[in-house]
Write a protein that holds these residues in place. Structure first.
Motif, PDB file in Angstrom:
ATOM      1  N   MET A   1     -39.148 -34.088   6.759  1.00 25.25           N
ATOM      2  CA  MET A   1     -38.246 -33.850   5.655  1.00 25.25           C
ATOM      3  C   MET A   1     -37.061 -34.805   5.724  1.00 25.25           C
ATOM      4  O   MET A   1     -36.644 -35.326   4.704  1.00 25.25           O
ATOM      5  N   GLU A   2     -36.566 -35.043   6.911  1.00 23.55           N
ATOM      6  CA  GLU A   2     -35.393 -35.914   7.037  1.00 23.55           C
ATOM      7  C   GLU A   2     -35.687 -37.322   6.532  1.00 23.55           C
ATOM      8  O   GLU A   2     -34.866 -37.936   5.860  1.00 23.55           O
ATOM      9  N   ALA A   3     -36.862 -37.831   6.821  1.00 26.91           N
ATOM     10  CA  ALA A   3     -37.185 -39.216   6.466  1.00 26.91           C
ATOM     11  C   ALA A   3     -37.273 -39.441   4.958  1.00 26.91           C
ATOM     12  O   ALA A   3     -36.951 -40.521   4.483  1.00 26.91           O
ATOM     13  N   PHE A   4     -37.655 -38.423   4.193  1.00 27.01           N
ATOM     14  CA  PHE A   4     -37.880 -38.616   2.759  1.00 27.01           C
ATOM     15  C   PHE A   4     -36.860 -37.915   1.861  1.00 27.01           C
ATOM     16  O   PHE A   4     -36.525 -38.422   0.804  1.00 27.01           O
ATOM     17  N   ILE A   5     -36.392 -36.744   2.242  1.00 27.07           N
ATOM     18  CA  ILE A   5     -35.535 -35.949   1.360  1.00 27.07           C
ATOM     19  C   ILE A   5     -34.058 -36.179   1.629  1.00 27.07           C
ATOM     20  O   ILE A   5     -33.267 -36.337   0.694  1.00 27.07           O
ATOM     21  N   TYR A   6     -33.662 -36.191   2.881  1.00 30.85           N
ATOM     22  CA  TYR A   6     -32.264 -36.408   3.246  1.00 30.85           C
ATOM     23  C   TYR A   6     -31.879 -37.836   2.852  1.00 30.85           C
ATOM     24  O   TYR A   6     -32.585 -38.783   3.172  1.00 30.85           O
ATOM     25  N   SER A   7     -30.767 -38.006   2.142  1.00 29.74           N
ATOM     26  CA  SER A   7     -30.434 -39.322   1.568  1.00 29.74           C
ATOM     27  C   SER A   7     -30.208 -40.418   2.606  1.00 29.74           C
ATOM     28  O   SER A   7     -30.282 -41.587   2.278  1.00 29.74           O
ATOM     29  N   LYS A   8     -29.966 -40.048   3.856  1.00 27.07           N
ATOM     30  CA  LYS A   8     -29.800 -41.052   4.911  1.00 27.07           C
ATOM     31  C   LYS A   8     -31.077 -41.231   5.733  1.00 27.07           C
ATOM     32  O   LYS A   8     -31.058 -41.861   6.781  1.00 27.07           O
ATOM     33  N   GLY A   9     -32.181 -40.686   5.230  1.00 30.31           N
ATOM     34  CA  GLY A   9     -33.455 -40.789   5.933  1.00 30.31           C
ATOM     35  C   GLY A   9     -34.028 -42.199   5.862  1.00 30.31           C
ATOM     36  O   GLY A   9     -33.649 -43.014   5.019  1.00 30.31           O
ATOM     37  N   ALA A  10     -34.950 -42.477   6.744  1.00 34.17           N
ATOM     38  CA  ALA A  10     -35.533 -43.818   6.862  1.00 34.17           C
ATOM     39  C   ALA A  10     -36.262 -44.262   5.593  1.00 34.17           C
ATOM     40  O   ALA A  10     -36.237 -45.440   5.242  1.00 34.17           O
ATOM     41  N   LEU A  22     -27.447 -28.797   1.983  1.00 36.24           N
ATOM     42  CA  LEU A  22     -28.394 -27.765   2.412  1.00 36.24           C
ATOM     43  C   LEU A  22     -29.165 -28.213   3.652  1.00 36.24           C
ATOM     44  O   LEU A  22     -29.428 -27.403   4.543  1.00 36.24           O
ATOM     45  N   TYR A  23     -29.508 -29.492   3.713  1.00 33.19           N
ATOM     46  CA  TYR A  23     -30.224 -30.008   4.890  1.00 33.19           C
ATOM     47  C   TYR A  23     -29.359 -29.887   6.146  1.00 33.19           C
ATOM     48  O   TYR A  23     -29.834 -29.446   7.189  1.00 33.19           O
ATOM     49  N   GLN A  24     -28.085 -30.267   6.035  1.00 32.83           N
ATOM     50  CA  GLN A  24     -27.166 -30.156   7.170  1.00 32.83           C
ATOM     51  C   GLN A  24     -26.986 -28.692   7.571  1.00 32.83           C
ATOM     52  O   GLN A  24     -26.918 -28.371   8.762  1.00 32.83           O
ATOM     53  N   GLN A  25     -26.917 -27.826   6.591  1.00 36.19           N
ATOM     54  CA  GLN A  25     -26.742 -26.404   6.866  1.00 36.19           C
ATOM     55  C   GLN A  25     -27.950 -25.827   7.592  1.00 36.19           C
ATOM     56  O   GLN A  25     -27.797 -25.081   8.563  1.00 36.19           O
ATOM     57  N   GLN A  26     -29.156 -26.181   7.153  1.00 38.15           N
ATOM     58  CA  GLN A  26     -30.346 -25.652   7.813  1.00 38.15           C
ATOM     59  C   GLN A  26     -30.532 -26.231   9.201  1.00 38.15           C
ATOM     60  O   GLN A  26     -31.095 -25.598  10.069  1.00 38.15           O
ATOM     61  N   ALA A  27     -30.046 -27.448   9.417  1.00 38.33           N
ATOM     62  CA  ALA A  27     -30.183 -28.074  10.739  1.00 38.33           C
ATOM     63  C   ALA A  27     -29.372 -27.327  11.790  1.00 38.33           C
ATOM     64  O   ALA A  27     -29.759 -27.279  12.957  1.00 38.33           O
ATOM     65  N   GLY A  28     -28.272 -26.729  11.365  1.00 37.00           N
ATOM     66  CA  GLY A  28     -27.428 -25.999  12.312  1.00 37.00           C
ATOM     67  C   GLY A  28     -27.667 -24.500  12.333  1.00 37.00           C
ATOM     68  O   GLY A  28     -27.030 -23.785  13.097  1.00 37.00           O
ATOM     69  N   GLU A  29     -28.585 -24.028  11.521  1.00 36.27           N
ATOM     70  CA  GLU A  29     -28.846 -22.589  11.426  1.00 36.27           C
ATOM     71  C   GLU A  29     -29.756 -22.124  12.553  1.00 36.27           C
ATOM     72  O   GLU A  29     -30.811 -22.702  12.791  1.00 36.27           O
ATOM     73  N   CYS A  30     -29.346 -21.072  13.251  1.00 38.24           N
ATOM     74  CA  CYS A  30     -30.140 -20.536  14.370  1.00 38.24           C
ATOM     75  C   CYS A  30     -31.058 -19.399  13.924  1.00 38.24           C
ATOM     76  O   CYS A  30     -32.103 -19.182  14.531  1.00 38.24           O
ATOM     77  N   ASP A  31     -30.652 -18.673  12.886  1.00 37.70           N
ATOM     78  CA  ASP A  31     -31.457 -17.556  12.393  1.00 37.70           C
ATOM     79  C   ASP A  31     -32.669 -18.097  11.648  1.00 37.70           C
ATOM     80  O   ASP A  31     -32.555 -18.852  10.684  1.00 37.70           O
ATOM     81  N   ARG A  32     -33.842 -17.697  12.116  1.00 37.63           N
ATOM     82  CA  ARG A  32     -35.091 -18.237  11.568  1.00 37.63           C
ATOM     83  C   ARG A  32     -35.274 -17.882  10.091  1.00 37.63           C
ATOM     84  O   ARG A  32     -35.735 -18.706   9.298  1.00 37.63           O
ATOM     85  N   VAL A  33     -34.927 -16.663   9.707  1.00 37.65           N
ATOM     86  CA  VAL A  33     -35.113 -16.226   8.323  1.00 37.65           C
ATOM     87  C   VAL A  33     -34.182 -17.001   7.384  1.00 37.65           C
ATOM     88  O   VAL A  33     -34.597 -17.447   6.298  1.00 37.65           O
ATOM     89  N   ARG A  41     -35.368 -23.364  -0.423  1.00 37.88           N
ATOM     90  CA  ARG A  41     -34.464 -23.792  -1.496  1.00 37.88           C
ATOM     91  C   ARG A  41     -34.483 -25.315  -1.650  1.00 37.88           C
ATOM     92  O   ARG A  41     -34.508 -25.846  -2.760  1.00 37.88           O
ATOM     93  N   ILE A  42     -34.482 -26.030  -0.521  1.00 40.88           N
ATOM     94  CA  ILE A  42     -34.558 -27.501  -0.552  1.00 40.88           C
ATOM     95  C   ILE A  42     -35.864 -27.935  -1.216  1.00 40.88           C
ATOM     96  O   ILE A  42     -35.881 -28.814  -2.075  1.00 40.88           O
ATOM     97  N   GLN A  43     -36.955 -27.292  -0.825  1.00 34.32           N
ATOM     98  CA  GLN A  43     -38.255 -27.636  -1.404  1.00 34.32           C
ATOM     99  C   GLN A  43     -38.262 -27.350  -2.902  1.00 34.32           C
ATOM    100  O   GLN A  43     -38.770 -28.154  -3.698  1.00 34.32           O
ATOM    101  N   GLN A  44     -37.705 -26.233  -3.312  1.00 26.26           N
ATOM    102  CA  GLN A  44     -37.651 -25.884  -4.737  1.00 26.26           C
ATOM    103  C   GLN A  44     -36.843 -26.915  -5.524  1.00 26.26           C
ATOM    104  O   GLN A  44     -37.248 -27.340  -6.609  1.00 26.26           O
TER     105      GLN A  44
END
Length: 92
Positions: A1-10, A22-33, A41-44
């Motif tokens: 996901m990082e390589a294609f969706i995140y604007s700083k991806g390769a 949202l990508y930064q937020q999910q990267a730091g989220e520990c709760d699986r749900v 939400r990112i996929q949508q």
């Protein structure tokens, strides 16, 4: 996901600030749900904004040549992969 969706991806070409957030937020989220909900939400958002286009290269055996009695390019209409059983060789 990082390589294609995140604007700083390769492989990203541009992007959206809200999706990056949202990508930064999910990267730091520990709760699986919660993380799963953020990823959905990112996929949508990527689907709604049509960020991707299917690029298919249908390559298969066409069965054309000097030993082939009848080519199988359109043996089955709208089907890119003819079966081996449909190939007729000269002299059979």
């Amino acid at each position: 996901m990082e390589a294609f969706i995140y604007s700083k991806g390769a492989y990203a070409y541009g992007g959206y600030p809200d999706i990056d957030e949202l990508y930064q937020q999910q990267a730091g989220e520990c709760d699986r749900v919660k993380r799963e909900a953020l990823l959905h939400r990112i996929q949508q958002l990527t689907v709604e904004r049509v960020m991707f286009c299917a690029d298919l290269q249908l390559s298969g055996a066409s069965w054309v040549g000097p030993r082939v009695a009848e080519h199988t390019i359109n043996a089955i209409p709208m089907h890119p992969f003819p079966s081996y059983e449909d190939v007729l060789l000269k002299g059979q």
